[in-house]
Every structure is written in C-alpha cells, then in structure tokens.
Design a protein around this motif. Structure first.
Motif, PDB file in Angstrom:
ATOM      1  N   ALA A 128       0.825  -1.208   0.000  1.00  0.00           N
ATOM      2  CA  ALA A 128       0.000   0.000   0.000  1.00  0.00           C
ATOM      3  C   ALA A 128       0.859   1.258   0.000  1.00  0.00           C
ATOM      4  O   ALA A 128       0.594   2.208  -0.748  1.00  0.00           O
ATOM      5  CB  ALA A 128      -0.923  -0.004   1.214  1.00  0.00           C
ATOM      6  N   VAL A 129       1.903   1.275   0.828  1.00  0.00           N
ATOM      7  CA  VAL A 129       2.777   2.446   0.882  1.00  0.00           C
ATOM      8  C   VAL A 129       3.577   2.578  -0.411  1.00  0.00           C
ATOM      9  O   VAL A 129       3.655   3.661  -1.005  1.00  0.00           O
ATOM     10  CB  VAL A 129       3.713   2.365   2.104  1.00  0.00           C
ATOM     11  CG1 VAL A 129       4.745   3.493   2.063  1.00  0.00           C
ATOM     12  CG2 VAL A 129       2.915   2.428   3.395  1.00  0.00           C
ATOM     13  N   ALA A 130       4.170   1.471  -0.852  1.00  0.00           N
ATOM     14  CA  ALA A 130       5.003   1.519  -2.062  1.00  0.00           C
ATOM     15  C   ALA A 130       4.177   1.777  -3.319  1.00  0.00           C
ATOM     16  O   ALA A 130       4.686   2.356  -4.288  1.00  0.00           O
ATOM     17  CB  ALA A 130       5.773   0.214  -2.207  1.00  0.00           C
ATOM     18  N   GLY A 131       2.913   1.355  -3.307  1.00  0.00           N
ATOM     19  CA  GLY A 131       2.064   1.521  -4.481  1.00  0.00           C
ATOM     20  C   GLY A 131       1.195   2.760  -4.454  1.00  0.00           C
ATOM     21  O   GLY A 131       0.414   2.992  -5.373  1.00  0.00           O
ATOM     22  N   GLY A 132       1.323   3.584  -3.396  1.00  0.00           N
ATOM     23  CA  GLY A 132       0.551   4.819  -3.328  1.00  0.00           C
ATOM     24  C   GLY A 132      -0.942   4.599  -3.204  1.00  0.00           C
ATOM     25  O   GLY A 132      -1.747   5.366  -3.769  1.00  0.00           O
ATOM     26  N   ALA A 133      -1.351   3.581  -2.463  1.00  0.00           N
ATOM     27  CA  ALA A 133      -2.775   3.266  -2.337  1.00  0.00           C
ATOM     28  C   ALA A 133      -3.517   4.314  -1.515  1.00  0.00           C
ATOM     29  O   ALA A 133      -2.939   4.959  -0.632  1.00  0.00           O
ATOM     30  CB  ALA A 133      -2.947   1.894  -1.686  1.00  0.00           C
ATOM     31  N   GLU A 134      -4.809   4.460  -1.819  1.00  0.00           N
ATOM     32  CA  GLU A 134      -5.639   5.410  -1.074  1.00  0.00           C
ATOM     33  C   GLU A 134      -6.073   4.848   0.280  1.00  0.00           C
ATOM     34  O   GLU A 134      -6.383   5.601   1.199  1.00  0.00           O
ATOM     35  CB  GLU A 134      -6.886   5.772  -1.896  1.00  0.00           C
ATOM     36  CG  GLU A 134      -6.665   6.855  -2.935  1.00  0.00           C
ATOM     37  CD  GLU A 134      -5.721   6.426  -4.062  1.00  0.00           C
ATOM     38  OE1 GLU A 134      -4.929   7.266  -4.530  1.00  0.00           O
ATOM     39  OE2 GLU A 134      -5.784   5.248  -4.472  1.00  0.00           O
ATOM     40  N   GLU A 135      -6.101   3.509   0.404  1.00  0.00           N
ATOM     41  CA  GLU A 135      -6.514   2.898   1.660  1.00  0.00           C
ATOM     42  C   GLU A 135      -5.993   1.472   1.720  1.00  0.00           C
ATOM     43  O   GLU A 135      -5.716   0.849   0.689  1.00  0.00           O
ATOM     44  CB  GLU A 135      -8.043   2.910   1.784  1.00  0.00           C
ATOM     45  CG  GLU A 135      -8.602   2.339   3.080  1.00  0.00           C
ATOM     46  CD  GLU A 135      -8.121   3.037   4.329  1.00  0.00           C
ATOM     47  OE1 GLU A 135      -6.922   2.884   4.670  1.00  0.00           O
ATOM     48  OE2 GLU A 135      -8.929   3.736   4.976  1.00  0.00           O
ATOM     49  N   VAL A 136      -5.812   0.967   2.945  1.00  0.00           N
ATOM     50  CA  VAL A 136      -5.350  -0.403   3.134  1.00  0.00           C
ATOM     51  C   VAL A 136      -6.139  -1.018   4.274  1.00  0.00           C
ATOM     52  O   VAL A 136      -6.403  -0.361   5.295  1.00  0.00           O
ATOM     53  CB  VAL A 136      -3.821  -0.454   3.415  1.00  0.00           C
ATOM     54  CG1 VAL A 136      -3.442   0.384   4.623  1.00  0.00           C
ATOM     55  CG2 VAL A 136      -3.350  -1.896   3.581  1.00  0.00           C
ATOM     56  N   PHE A 137      -6.543  -2.268   4.118  1.00  0.00           N
ATOM     57  CA  PHE A 137      -7.290  -3.006   5.133  1.00  0.00           C
ATOM     58  C   PHE A 137      -6.489  -4.240   5.535  1.00  0.00           C
ATOM     59  O   PHE A 137      -6.132  -5.061   4.676  1.00  0.00           O
ATOM     60  CB  PHE A 137      -8.660  -3.425   4.596  1.00  0.00           C
ATOM     61  CG  PHE A 137      -9.601  -2.276   4.384  1.00  0.00           C
ATOM     62  CD1 PHE A 137     -10.448  -1.859   5.398  1.00  0.00           C
ATOM     63  CD2 PHE A 137      -9.617  -1.600   3.173  1.00  0.00           C
ATOM     64  CE1 PHE A 137     -11.306  -0.784   5.209  1.00  0.00           C
ATOM     65  CE2 PHE A 137     -10.479  -0.533   2.969  1.00  0.00           C
ATOM     66  CZ  PHE A 137     -11.333  -0.118   3.998  1.00  0.00           C
ATOM     67  N   ILE A 138      -6.202  -4.367   6.835  1.00  0.00           N
ATOM     68  CA  ILE A 138      -5.382  -5.469   7.328  1.00  0.00           C
ATOM     69  C   ILE A 138      -6.074  -6.148   8.518  1.00  0.00           C
ATOM     70  O   ILE A 138      -6.876  -5.515   9.219  1.00  0.00           O
ATOM     71  CB  ILE A 138      -3.978  -4.985   7.737  1.00  0.00           C
ATOM     72  CG1 ILE A 138      -4.059  -3.877   8.805  1.00  0.00           C
ATOM     73  CG2 ILE A 138      -3.205  -4.500   6.507  1.00  0.00           C
ATOM     74  CD1 ILE A 138      -2.705  -3.394   9.301  1.00  0.00           C
ATOM     75  N   PRO A 139      -5.766  -7.424   8.781  1.00  0.00           N
ATOM     76  CA  PRO A 139      -6.407  -8.132   9.896  1.00  0.00           C
ATOM     77  C   PRO A 139      -6.118  -7.504  11.255  1.00  0.00           C
ATOM     78  O   PRO A 139      -6.943  -7.599  12.168  1.00  0.00           O
ATOM     79  CB  PRO A 139      -5.807  -9.545   9.811  1.00  0.00           C
ATOM     80  CG  PRO A 139      -5.303  -9.679   8.419  1.00  0.00           C
ATOM     81  CD  PRO A 139      -4.896  -8.305   7.995  1.00  0.00           C
TER      82      PRO A 139
END
Length: 347
Positions: free
Chosen positions: A208-219
């Motif tokens: 997510a950080v390296a790909g410039g994502a707008e949001e990330v969902f983790i367990p």
C-alpha cells in the motif's frame, strides 16, 4: 595521487574466512525438508544447508514432499552438485506438501523411524508456523534435534525481522498494483486488490505504501469498511478519477466485501483483483536469496553446536535463535509507523 593513511590509524580487522566450525554435538548426517506453502528463496536455503554441511564434512539427506514424504520414507542423499543452479529458482526442489497423517502420533513415529534408519542426527525444517509445529512435536516425542528456518511469504513469525519469500512476494504484488493503476486511470475505475496474508497484514501494508494506495485493510485493524466510502468520495471531490485499495486476504469480508461497500455507498464502478498464488512464484529477489543463505548456514551451525528446538532468524542484521514454540505463541505485529505513514500519504 592519493596518499596512504597514516600508519597509526586503527586498521580494520581481517575479513573472516570459511574456517572449520566446531562440532561438539558430533553431527555426522543431517536431513532437510521444506513444508507447507512454498516461498521464493526456499531453494537458496536448501542450497546453503547442503553446502555448509558438506564444507564441514557433514552428510545431508533430502526429504521430499515435506512431512508427508518423511512419514512415507521419501528420502535420498544430496550433495553440492544436486543444489547447483538452484539459488535463482522459485518453488522448492525438494517439493512440499501438507500432511494430515503427520498430525497423528503414528505419523510422527513413522517419520522418526525413517530418520533413525538413515542415521540422521538432526533435522532442518524450512517453512512457517504449521511446519514448526510438526518439527516441534517430532522433537518432543522422539528426541530428534530440530532447527527451523522461516520460509513463508506472510512474514508472520516472531523472532525474525523478515521471513524468506516476503521480499519477493511484495515485489510481485507491487508490480501487479502498478499495472492495475495504469488500467484504473485509463478507465476511471476503482481497483480493490487483494494480497496474501491470512492472519497478518505485512504484505498489504508495504504494498500500500510503495504503491501509493488510497486505503489499506489489514487483519490487525478490522476497522469498519464503511470508512472507505468517505475516502473514495473525498478522492473524487479532489479530482481523482481512480483509486487503489489494498486488502489483505485475512481482513473480514476480503476484497469483495470492500468493493461491494464502495459500490453501494458511492455508485462508482469498482473492479476486484485477487492476486492469490501468483505471489508465491517467481525467481527470488536478492534480499530473499541473501537472507536464505545466511539462515541456511546458521541452521547447520546451530545443530553442530548442539542447539535444538529453535528457529534461526535475523533481527537488526544479526542471526538469533528463538524457541520454536515462541514463533507462534508470541505475536509479530505490523509496523505501526508504516501504518501511520500509509494513512498520512493517502490524501
């Protein structure tokens, strides 16, 4: 013309050479197997075990198909030439499998008997927490010295900063994210991308950080999925026609649940991409090859030193030993700093 340094300056120590390692445990023959899901770099670890052992006069038995092959007696002698030209290969040349039989005392007793028949003094297990459970009970019940090497893309084992295969899995997933971003931008769509991580969000967070994502969902943070709806609305209001959302497979509802919430809340078109087992394959990157080589060497030295029942890992650049049971009993958290960074940069 450069000047020579003054003679009174401290001189660097001599670089170490491959000197004979002490063998107080008297190890003459060891076995090695790979178990559970394959991970890029497993072959580099096998190679390191075989060549380190051979360098010190210790014979190596290769166990094919993990614990399944061990309880069936699928063993053979292997040497340096058998692992030549394997360091760059994905998967595992020893093959791997999951075994229900190994979960029984009878299955483990059969495996222990085969190791005794082959004169094996210790076993190196390359795998994740399930594999370490199998090795742990073999040692507890039959006294076989076990050393674990962390081979799993999920990076979820306590006692090591990184596990073998993690670096390659991140790079593979990131390559897919970059390509999907191009498509998303062209079609003005939202891509919800699911990466591996049943119980841990390490891959998802780094991608997510390296790909410039707008949001990330983790367990590790099962926050309500409704929050992503406002994020997407805000992105559209700022003129962003496409978005990338990263979801670890262990997040409740997975990528499909997140995508459904976005469509229901915004009416915008989304596409779900589940990367799945593609993240397991491919040639390991250099970081995985180096990590596997160091830990393979360390595993052999641990057995020769008389150490057993531990996993060899690398923390802050140094090889350490962690009791096998602690690798699954103690939780390895994701980086809270990286998680904060992902949120900060997603404006």
């Amino acid at each position: 013309m450069s000047e020579l340094p003054p003679a009174d300056l401290p001189q660097p120590p001599d670089l170490p050479h491959a000197e004979p390692h002490p063998n107080p445990a008297g190890i003459k023959r060891l076995a090695v197997l790979t178990s559970g899901g394959d991970a890029p770099g497993m072959n580099a670890a096998i190679r390191a075990v075989v060549r380190t052992a051979t360098h010190h006069g210790v014979e190596v038995v290769g166990v094919r198909r993990g614990f399944s092959g061990l309880h069936r007696g699928d063993l053979r002698m292997i040497g340096p030439r058998d692992v030549a030209n394997t360091i760059q290969r994905g998967g595992t040349v020893l093959l791997t499998a999951r075994s229900k039989t190994w979960r029984t005392p009878e299955g483990r007793a059969s495996g222990a008997a085969h190791l005794r028949e082959w004169g094996v003094d210790g076993l190196v297990v390359i795998g994740g927490d399930g594999s370490f459970h199998g090795g742990y009970y073999l040692q507890q019940e039959h006294g076989v010295p076990i050393i674990g090497i962390p081979g799993t893309i999920d990076n979820d084992l306590y006692g090591t900063d990184h596990t073998i295969g993690y670096f390659t899995a991140v790079e593979t997933a990131l390559g897919a994210v970059d390509r999907l971003r191009d498509t998303g931008a062209s079609h003005e769509r939202i891509f919800v991308i699911e990466v591996m991580g049943r119980h841990a969000g390490h891959i998802a967070l780094e991608v997510a950080v390296a790909g410039g994502a707008e949001e990330v969902f983790i367990p590790e943070d099962p926050k309500p999925v409704d929050g992503v709806v406002q994020i997407v609305k805000d992105s559209v209001a700022k003129g962003k026609a496409s978005s990338i959302i990263i979801v670890a497979e262990g997040y409740p509802g997975g990528a499909q649940g997140v995508a459904s919430a976005i469509e229901a809340g915004t009416g915008l078109e989304t596409r779900v991409s589940i990367l799945g087992h593609i993240q397991r394959g491919g040639s390991p990157v250099s970081s995985d090859r180096v990590l596997a080589s160091r830990l393979g060497e360390a595993a052999v030295y641990a057995l020769m030193d008389g150490t057993a029942g531990v996993m060899v890992g690398r923390v802050n650049g140094e090889v350490i030993h962690t009791p096998l049971h602690e690798t699954w009993e103690r939780r390895k958290d994701v980086s809270r700093d990286l998680y904060r960074c992902a949120k900060t940069l997603s404006i």
